[in-house]
Design a protein around this motif. Sequence first.
Motif, PDB file in Angstrom:
ATOM      1  N   TRP A   1     -21.756  20.614  33.519  1.00 60.25           N
ATOM      2  CA  TRP A   1     -21.670  19.477  33.047  1.00 60.25           C
ATOM      3  C   TRP A   1     -21.335  19.598  31.981  1.00 60.25           C
ATOM      4  O   TRP A   1     -21.188  20.833  30.769  1.00 60.25           O
ATOM      5  N   LEU A   2     -20.303  18.992  30.900  1.00 64.47           N
ATOM      6  CA  LEU A   2     -19.074  18.549  30.171  1.00 64.47           C
ATOM      7  C   LEU A   2     -19.906  17.686  29.043  1.00 64.47           C
ATOM      8  O   LEU A   2     -20.800  16.504  29.897  1.00 64.47           O
ATOM      9  N   ASN A   3     -19.721  17.868  27.328  1.00 59.98           N
ATOM     10  CA  ASN A   3     -20.491  17.069  26.755  1.00 59.98           C
ATOM     11  C   ASN A   3     -19.117  17.164  25.402  1.00 59.98           C
ATOM     12  O   ASN A   3     -18.483  18.165  25.610  1.00 59.98           O
ATOM     13  N   ASP A   4     -18.752  15.901  25.088  1.00 60.20           N
ATOM     14  CA  ASP A   4     -17.211  15.656  23.666  1.00 60.20           C
ATOM     15  C   ASP A   4     -17.573  16.810  22.543  1.00 60.20           C
ATOM     16  O   ASP A   4     -19.262  15.973  22.035  1.00 60.20           O
TER      17      ASP A   4
ATOM     18  N   ILE B   1     -25.336  24.589  32.801  1.00 53.71           N
ATOM     19  CA  ILE B   1     -24.349  25.086  34.414  1.00 53.71           C
ATOM     20  C   ILE B   1     -26.069  24.874  35.347  1.00 53.71           C
ATOM     21  O   ILE B   1     -26.818  25.881  35.188  1.00 53.71           O
ATOM     22  N   ASP B   2     -25.647  24.419  36.769  1.00 55.08           N
ATOM     23  CA  ASP B   2     -26.682  24.762  37.732  1.00 55.08           C
ATOM     24  C   ASP B   2     -26.055  24.150  38.518  1.00 55.08           C
ATOM     25  O   ASP B   2     -24.495  24.505  38.796  1.00 55.08           O
ATOM     26  N   SER B   3     -26.771  24.184  40.207  1.00 57.91           N
ATOM     27  CA  SER B   3     -25.568  24.260  41.284  1.00 57.91           C
ATOM     28  C   SER B   3     -26.467  22.720  41.916  1.00 57.91           C
ATOM     29  O   SER B   3     -27.106  22.496  41.656  1.00 57.91           O
ATOM     30  N   VAL B   4     -25.420  22.180  42.810  1.00 60.80           N
ATOM     31  CA  VAL B   4     -25.496  21.443  43.530  1.00 60.80           C
ATOM     32  C   VAL B   4     -25.300  21.766  45.262  1.00 60.80           C
ATOM     33  O   VAL B   4     -24.057  22.851  45.360  1.00 60.80           O
ATOM     34  N   LEU B   5     -26.126  21.448  45.910  1.00 60.34           N
ATOM     35  CA  LEU B   5     -25.494  21.589  47.084  1.00 60.34           C
ATOM     36  C   LEU B   5     -24.312  21.089  47.801  1.00 60.34           C
ATOM     37  O   LEU B   5     -24.539  19.515  47.394  1.00 60.34           O
ATOM     38  N   VAL B   6     -23.918  21.592  48.513  1.00 61.84           N
ATOM     39  CA  VAL B   6     -22.034  21.195  48.956  1.00 61.84           C
ATOM     40  C   VAL B   6     -22.187  21.457  50.867  1.00 61.84           C
ATOM     41  O   VAL B   6     -22.174  22.223  51.011  1.00 61.84           O
ATOM     42  N   GLY B   7     -22.617  20.368  51.579  1.00 66.85           N
ATOM     43  CA  GLY B   7     -23.355  20.921  52.885  1.00 66.85           C
ATOM     44  C   GLY B   7     -24.230  21.286  52.902  1.00 66.85           C
ATOM     45  O   GLY B   7     -24.987  20.780  52.351  1.00 66.85           O
ATOM     46  N   THR B   8     -24.169  22.319  53.267  1.00 69.38           N
ATOM     47  CA  THR B   8     -25.405  23.347  53.278  1.00 69.38           C
ATOM     48  C   THR B   8     -25.097  24.348  52.235  1.00 69.38           C
ATOM     49  O   THR B   8     -26.033  25.245  52.335  1.00 69.38           O
ATOM     50  N   VAL B   9     -24.122  24.590  51.473  1.00 72.55           N
ATOM     51  CA  VAL B   9     -24.196  25.708  50.282  1.00 72.55           C
ATOM     52  C   VAL B   9     -24.021  25.072  49.074  1.00 72.55           C
ATOM     53  O   VAL B   9     -23.705  24.052  49.108  1.00 72.55           O
TER      54      VAL B   9
ATOM     55  N   PRO C   1     -32.030  17.848  24.811  1.00 72.78           N
ATOM     56  CA  PRO C   1     -32.281  17.892  26.402  1.00 72.78           C
ATOM     57  C   PRO C   1     -32.921  17.639  27.438  1.00 72.78           C
ATOM     58  O   PRO C   1     -32.645  18.653  28.259  1.00 72.78           O
ATOM     59  N   GLN C   2     -32.878  16.764  27.157  1.00 70.42           N
ATOM     60  CA  GLN C   2     -32.347  16.088  28.400  1.00 70.42           C
ATOM     61  C   GLN C   2     -31.095  15.752  29.128  1.00 70.42           C
ATOM     62  O   GLN C   2     -30.602  15.125  30.067  1.00 70.42           O
ATOM     63  N   ASP C   3     -30.648  15.440  28.312  1.00 67.35           N
ATOM     64  CA  ASP C   3     -29.106  15.135  28.499  1.00 67.35           C
ATOM     65  C   ASP C   3     -28.015  16.343  29.746  1.00 67.35           C
ATOM     66  O   ASP C   3     -28.038  17.029  28.369  1.00 67.35           O
ATOM     67  N   SER C   4     -28.031  15.825  30.204  1.00 68.55           N
ATOM     68  CA  SER C   4     -26.910  17.007  30.927  1.00 68.55           C
ATOM     69  C   SER C   4     -25.359  16.957  30.692  1.00 68.55           C
ATOM     70  O   SER C   4     -24.864  17.668  30.387  1.00 68.55           O
ATOM     71  N   GLY C   5     -24.862  15.819  30.360  1.00 65.61           N
ATOM     72  CA  GLY C   5     -23.531  15.591  29.503  1.00 65.61           C
ATOM     73  C   GLY C   5     -22.787  14.309  30.725  1.00 65.61           C
ATOM     74  O   GLY C   5     -23.875  14.002  32.155  1.00 65.61           O
ATOM     75  N   PHE C   6     -21.807  14.354  30.019  1.00 64.06           N
ATOM     76  CA  PHE C   6     -21.374  12.595  30.726  1.00 64.06           C
ATOM     77  C   PHE C   6     -20.580  12.992  32.156  1.00 64.06           C
ATOM     78  O   PHE C   6     -20.461  12.041  32.875  1.00 64.06           O
ATOM     79  N   VAL C   7     -19.930  14.679  32.217  1.00 68.22           N
ATOM     80  CA  VAL C   7     -19.324  14.671  33.218  1.00 68.22           C
ATOM     81  C   VAL C   7     -19.739  16.088  33.865  1.00 68.22           C
ATOM     82  O   VAL C   7     -20.000  16.555  32.892  1.00 68.22           O
ATOM     83  N   ALA C   8     -19.433  15.925  35.495  1.00 65.07           N
ATOM     84  CA  ALA C   8     -19.531  17.424  35.231  1.00 65.07           C
ATOM     85  C   ALA C   8     -18.447  17.910  36.780  1.00 65.07           C
ATOM     86  O   ALA C   8     -17.435  17.073  37.036  1.00 65.07           O
ATOM     87  N   LEU C   9     -17.408  19.533  36.282  1.00 62.87           N
ATOM     88  CA  LEU C   9     -16.998  20.013  37.467  1.00 62.87           C
ATOM     89  C   LEU C   9     -17.846  20.854  37.851  1.00 62.87           C
ATOM     90  O   LEU C   9     -18.395  21.201  37.811  1.00 62.87           O
ATOM     91  N   ILE C  10     -17.251  20.409  39.886  1.00 62.41           N
ATOM     92  CA  ILE C  10     -17.967  21.709  40.621  1.00 62.41           C
ATOM     93  C   ILE C  10     -17.463  22.402  41.369  1.00 62.41           C
ATOM     94  O   ILE C  10     -16.034  21.625  41.799  1.00 62.41           O
TER      95      ILE C  10
END
Length: 339
Positions: A185-188, A171-179, A196-205
Motif C-alpha cells: 500500500w502506498l501513500n504520497d 504490506i499485507d497479502s491478498v488472495l490471487v486465485g488460490t495463492v 493507523p487505519q489508513d492503508s493507502g490510496f493505491v496498492a501494488l500486487i
Amino acid sequence: MPHLKYTNMLRNTLVALLLYTGLASAQSTVYHPFPDSNVVWRQDCGGLGFFCNCSCSNGVCVNKEDRQYYYGNDTVIGSFTYHKLIVDNFNVDYWQGPIMCSPGCVPSDHYYSYTANYAGAIRNDSAQKKVYYYEQGSAGEVVLYDFNLNLGDTLPITYTNVVALNRVNKIDSVLVGTVYHRRFWLNDISMPPPGPQDSGFVALIEGIGSTYGLLTPLLIPFEFECHLACVTVDSTTVYPDASTSCSFITTGIASAPPEIQLSIYPNPVTSESAVEWPLTKGPLSLQLVNSLGQVLLTTDVTGRTSYTLSREGLPGGIYLLQLRGPSAGSAVQRICIGQ
C-alpha cells in the motif's frame, strides 16, 4: 482425564497456529511474477469529460472508459524475449442531466474505440523481482514495476511512478486465485501522515500490477480515476475473486467513427515527448486540454506525422491530447505530466 483432553486440545491448537504462521510467512516471502500466458487485465476509468457535443449550462460532461490488456505472440527484442501487449478500448463522454443546452444545440455523446492495438511488450525478471515494459515506439525498455520493497521505502522511479513521492505505508497479502500474493500500500509523502487505519490510496500486487490498472500512473486522482476491475488467467478470474465477471464492455464499438492511432512516448511526460500518428489526408489539428477543460494548446499539424510536446510551464497532472481530422476521425490520449 478431563485435563488430558484439554491438554490435547491446547497442543493441537498450538500446532495449527504454528502451521498457519509458517504458511503466512511463506505467502509473504515467495515472489509471484506476472503470468506467462493467457492473462487479461481489465480496468475501468471515469470522471470529468471534455468532449461532449454542445454547451449545456446545467448538465455535467462525464467520461467512462473501459480498457483491457492481454498478451499477443512473444517477440524477441535485442537479447530478451517479451510478451506482446495488446489493448482494446472503449471510451465515451456523455452529458449527465439535468441538461439545458443553448438554443439549436442538441446534446450527444462523443465516443471512440479501438481493438487489438499493439501497446508494447512486457517481460518478467523474477530474479530481480521486476517487470519491464518496452512501449511502442520507444528507444528501450523501462522498469514497469519493482517489487523489491520494504515497509517505509520510497518507491523507485518506474514507468507508472514518474516522481519519487510514493512511500510504502503497509504490506499485507491478498488472495490471487488460490495463492496469496504480497500487496504494497502506498501513500504520497507530500500529504499528511496516514492514520493507523489508513492503508493507502493505491496498492501494488505481485503478479498483478497496480490497483489502478496495468499502465496507469500512481498519482492521487483528480477529477478522473481508474481502477483495476479484474484479472483473468486461462479465462478464470483470479482477481479480485473467482465470482467476479470479467467481461469487456463493447457497446458502440461497431458504430464508432474511424480512429487515428496516436502514439506518445514517453508517457508520463518528464521534459518532452514525441507524438506520432500515421499520415492522414485532409486537415488535422492537435489540442492539449487540462483537467478543467481549458484548451492550453491548439496547433495545425496538417500533412505531418509527428509533433514534439514540451511540458515547459505545465504543472504536474493529467491532461488530454486530442488529434482531430474531419475526414479521418480522431484520437484522444490521456497523458500524465510529472511533478
